[in-house]
Write an enzyme that holds these catalytic residues in place. Structure first.
Site, PDB file in Angstrom:
ATOM      1  N   GLY A  54      54.032  50.215  34.858  1.00 11.65           N
ATOM      2  CA  GLY A  54      54.124  50.258  33.400  1.00 11.65           C
ATOM      3  C   GLY A  54      55.578  50.274  33.010  1.00 11.65           C
ATOM      4  O   GLY A  54      56.434  50.604  33.827  1.00 11.65           O
ATOM      5  N   CYS A  81      54.571  51.674  41.618  1.00 17.17           N
ATOM      6  CA  CYS A  81      55.751  51.727  40.760  1.00 17.17           C
ATOM      7  C   CYS A  81      55.663  52.899  39.779  1.00 17.17           C
ATOM      8  O   CYS A  81      55.760  54.046  40.186  1.00 17.17           O
ATOM      9  CB  CYS A  81      55.950  50.371  40.066  1.00 17.17           C
ATOM     10  SG  CYS A  81      57.583  50.209  39.348  1.00 17.17           S
ATOM     11  N   TYR A  82      55.425  52.645  38.497  1.00 14.58           N
ATOM     12  CA  TYR A  82      55.237  53.733  37.529  1.00 14.58           C
ATOM     13  C   TYR A  82      54.125  54.667  38.017  1.00 14.58           C
ATOM     14  O   TYR A  82      54.194  55.882  37.835  1.00 14.58           O
ATOM     15  CB  TYR A  82      54.872  53.127  36.170  1.00 14.58           C
ATOM     16  CG  TYR A  82      54.646  54.130  35.052  1.00 14.58           C
ATOM     17  CD1 TYR A  82      55.719  54.715  34.399  1.00 14.58           C
ATOM     18  CD2 TYR A  82      53.360  54.473  34.647  1.00 14.58           C
ATOM     19  CE1 TYR A  82      55.521  55.630  33.369  1.00 14.58           C
ATOM     20  CE2 TYR A  82      53.147  55.375  33.622  1.00 14.58           C
ATOM     21  CZ  TYR A  82      54.231  55.953  32.987  1.00 14.58           C
ATOM     22  OH  TYR A  82      54.030  56.855  31.972  1.00 14.58           O
ATOM     23  N   HIS A 169      56.123  46.345  44.179  1.00 11.65           N
ATOM     24  CA  HIS A 169      54.894  45.727  43.654  1.00 11.65           C
ATOM     25  C   HIS A 169      54.212  44.908  44.756  1.00 11.65           C
ATOM     26  O   HIS A 169      54.634  43.787  45.038  1.00 11.65           O
ATOM     27  CB  HIS A 169      55.217  44.828  42.459  1.00 11.65           C
ATOM     28  CG  HIS A 169      55.567  45.601  41.229  1.00 11.65           C
ATOM     29  ND1 HIS A 169      54.614  46.020  40.322  1.00 11.65           N
ATOM     30  CD2 HIS A 169      56.743  46.074  40.774  1.00 11.65           C
ATOM     31  CE1 HIS A 169      55.191  46.705  39.358  1.00 11.65           C
ATOM     32  NE2 HIS A 169      56.488  46.754  39.600  1.00 11.65           N
ATOM     33  N   GLU A 171      51.374  43.501  44.547  1.00 10.76           N
ATOM     34  CA  GLU A 171      50.447  42.520  43.982  1.00 10.76           C
ATOM     35  C   GLU A 171      51.079  41.157  43.708  1.00 10.76           C
ATOM     36  O   GLU A 171      50.379  40.156  43.600  1.00 10.76           O
ATOM     37  CB  GLU A 171      49.819  43.064  42.676  1.00 10.76           C
ATOM     38  CG  GLU A 171      50.769  43.222  41.477  1.00 10.76           C
ATOM     39  CD  GLU A 171      51.561  44.526  41.471  1.00 10.76           C
ATOM     40  OE1 GLU A 171      51.680  45.148  42.536  1.00 10.76           O
ATOM     41  OE2 GLU A 171      52.076  44.904  40.404  1.00 10.76           O
ATOM     42  N   ASP A 227      34.263  27.028  31.873  1.00 12.62           N
ATOM     43  CA  ASP A 227      33.522  28.262  31.611  1.00 12.62           C
ATOM     44  C   ASP A 227      32.097  28.002  31.139  1.00 12.62           C
ATOM     45  O   ASP A 227      31.141  28.579  31.660  1.00 12.62           O
ATOM     46  CB  ASP A 227      34.264  29.127  30.586  1.00 12.62           C
ATOM     47  CG  ASP A 227      35.706  29.389  31.001  1.00 12.62           C
ATOM     48  OD1 ASP A 227      36.014  29.207  32.195  1.00 12.62           O
ATOM     49  OD2 ASP A 227      36.511  29.758  30.140  1.00 12.62           O
ATOM     50  N   LYS A 369      39.233  33.753  35.967  1.00 14.36           N
ATOM     51  CA  LYS A 369      39.073  32.302  35.999  1.00 14.36           C
ATOM     52  C   LYS A 369      38.901  31.765  37.431  1.00 14.36           C
ATOM     53  O   LYS A 369      38.057  30.905  37.684  1.00 14.36           O
ATOM     54  CB  LYS A 369      40.297  31.638  35.357  1.00 14.36           C
ATOM     55  CG  LYS A 369      40.142  30.162  35.106  1.00 14.36           C
ATOM     56  CD  LYS A 369      39.462  29.964  33.784  1.00 14.36           C
ATOM     57  CE  LYS A 369      39.321  28.518  33.394  1.00 14.36           C
ATOM     58  NZ  LYS A 369      38.814  28.401  32.026  1.00 14.36           N
TER      59      LYS A 369
END
Ligand code: XMP
Length: 513
Positions: A54, A81-82, A169, A171, A227, A369
């Site tokens: 964050g 992180c945060y 991070h 990710e 979609d 997606k």
């Protein structure tokens, strides 16, 4: 029952990326606002909790804080992180402003190779950082398991309580082995099974749709986009002929689109498909209209009319299906504000008839997606549909500058088909976000054979993007650009010039109108 992980969102721009990485490890996970009470969280029985990054500083007065009882649930926690700094703050460690902000790539050295997060990984890893504050004193019971040049505590753990913190991070793609670190957390620490696959999803979704719909009918507005196509295939798998799809021809579709949709859905999938050809009506309303917003409004309004007319023809239905995706339903976290005040609106719902009283069926609303595409393949949809580029609802209308006339439409359709053909033949179509032609009805002088011409210009718009919010123009090979230009000028009567759009978004937009 699917096992799940819960992510508490503290406003990081990467929260959804964490969720995608966890799901790629075949574990379902859900994103919740940071303020979710510990009792609500416990009721979901997550196998683990991730505290996202964050932008705030943990000691700032407005800094988003979790319910402190979250740390006493006895559920494994990973703070990123945060999130690591929150662990430290709530468990009595110390976080201080760093002398300099640590941003970008750095090298991580694992100092305790027995830490389960780094199992099967090398002792040195490239990682990506973005933080100002740093941990200066460990909370009690914790130990440091990795360091980096600017962080004495780049990874920490309290193994007995299954609490972990990462300053970097894991990710993002700039941490190349980060997905494995997250995979280690969900599989080794939380003990999750690999039960989140699109194959399993189909079974569960089909059962849920059947239970919800019973013997009632379902309508679905099929656009031919990814979609709505995947939603149609899934719902048909569940309730067969109880589903009727409505495909509206708004007169500004690309060439061959209506035929393709009928071919795939009515003929190969045997889906009940109502084709509402309202193209004349749309084009009549668009006649003489030049302002982009007016065009969009007219198309939106006429779409509702056409959809209503179609529903009268196909008969009453209790349910309306929509291809709403997970990013549309996640509650966003405002930075330093009240989370309840900022809940994303469903942008997909905007264009639908509100006075028709339907109950909504949204079978894709927990999917990202990339998962929807995998689901489409699982359901047997052709790759052509599953991997197609986005196409705007107002169609070619926003790609013809100024007035839309039948001649201009015919010119753009032909140029558009050439672009599509060449992009697919060269393999570039599937590598980027969008590639299309725009018709500029300004005329310029040219020469063809012995004749002077006075014709329109086509602009090529070829962009790459992650989500359509920002975009950059693509450096296509010269020979491909040459082929595009030569074919358009030679084959499309009424065009004597092709230009390349070299603008990024922002400040330009992807579409020209
Ligand atoms: P812009 O032009 O705003 O486009 O940079 C961002 C992305 O959204 C698509 N787009 C639309 N999609 N209805 C849609 O369904 C619309 O009215 C619409 N306008 C733009 C555009 O193609 C791009 O991918």
């Amino acid at each position: 029952m699917t096992e799940q992980l819960a992510i508490l969102d503290f406003g990081s721009q990467y929260t959804q990326v964490i969720a995608r990485r966890i799901r790629e490890a075949n574990v379902y996970c859900t994103i919740l606002p940071f303020s979710t009470p510990a009792s609500d969280l416990a009721a979901l029985r997550p196998r683990g909790i991730i505290l996202s990054g964050g932008p705030a500083s943990v000691y700032a007065p407005q800094a988003p804080q979790p319910d402190p009882a979250v740390f006493a649930l006895g559920i494994p926690i990973l703070g990123i992180c945060y999130g690591l700094q929150l662990l430290a703050r709530h468990l009595h460690g110390r976080v201080e402003p760093g002398a300099k902000r640590e941003y970008g790539k750095t090298s991580l050295t694992v100092t305790d190779k027995s830490c389960p997060l780094f199992a099967n990984l090398p002792g040195t890893l490239q990682v990506w950082n973005s933080h100002g504050d740093k941990l200066t004193r460990l909370p009690s019971g914790f130990k440091t398991v990795a360091v980096s040049p600017n962080s004495d505590h780049a990874a920490i753990e309290h193994r007995a309580r299954s609490l972990f913190g990462l300053q970097f991070h894991p990710e993002v793609v700039h941490t190349p082995r980060g997905a494995e670190v997250l995979g280690n957390f969900v599989h080794r620490v939380c003990g999750c099974r690999r039960d989140w696959t699109m194959h399993n999803f189909v079974e569960r979704a089909v059962a849920e749709i059947r239970a919800r719909v019973g013997a009632e009918r379902v309508l679905l507005g099929l656009s031919g986009g990814v979609d709505s196509s995947v939603a149609a295939a899934l719902i048909q798998r569940a309730v067969g002929d109880q589903l009727t799809c409505i495909f509206v021809n708004n007169g500004v579709l690309r060439g061959g689109e209506a035929g393709m949709v009928r071919e795939v859905f009515a003929r190969s999938f045997k889906i009940r498909l109502h084709y509402e050809n309202a193209s004349h009506r749309f084009l009549r309303r668009l006649k003489g209209v030049t302002h982009p917003e007016r065009k969009r409004k007219i198309i939106g309004r006429e779409f509702i009319r056409a959809f209503e007319a179609a529903t009268r023809k196909v008969g009453r239905a209790r349910f309306l299906a929509q291809g709403t995706l997970y990013p549309d339903v996640i509650e966003s976290v405002p930075v330093g504000g009240n989370p309840a005040a900022l809940i994303k609106s469903h942008h997909n719902v905007g264009g639908l008839p509100r006075n028709l009283k339907f109950e909504l069926v949204e079978p894709l609303k927990y999917l990202f997606k990339d998962e929807v595409r995998l689901l489409g393949l699982e359901l047997g949809l052709p790759r052509e549909i599953v991997y197609r580029q986005p196409f705007p609802g107002p169609g070619l209308a926003v790609r013809i500058l100024g007035e839309i006339t039948p001649r201009r439409l015919a010119i753009l359709r032909q140029a558009d088909s050439i672009v599509l053909e060449e992009m697919k033949a060269s393999g570039w179509y599937y590598k980027l976000w969008q590639s299309f032609a725009v018709l500029l009805p300004v005329r310029s002088v040219g020469v063809m054979g012995d004749e002077r011409t006075y014709d329109y210009t086509v602009a090529l718009r070829v962009v790459d993007s992650q989500d359509g919010m920002t975009a950059d123009w693509v450096r296509l090979p010269y020979d491909l650009m040459e082929r595009l230009s030569t074919r358009i000028i030679n084959e499309v009567q009424g065009v004597n010039r092709v230009c390349l759009d070299l603008s990024s978004k922002p400040p330009a937009t992807i579409e020209w109108e």
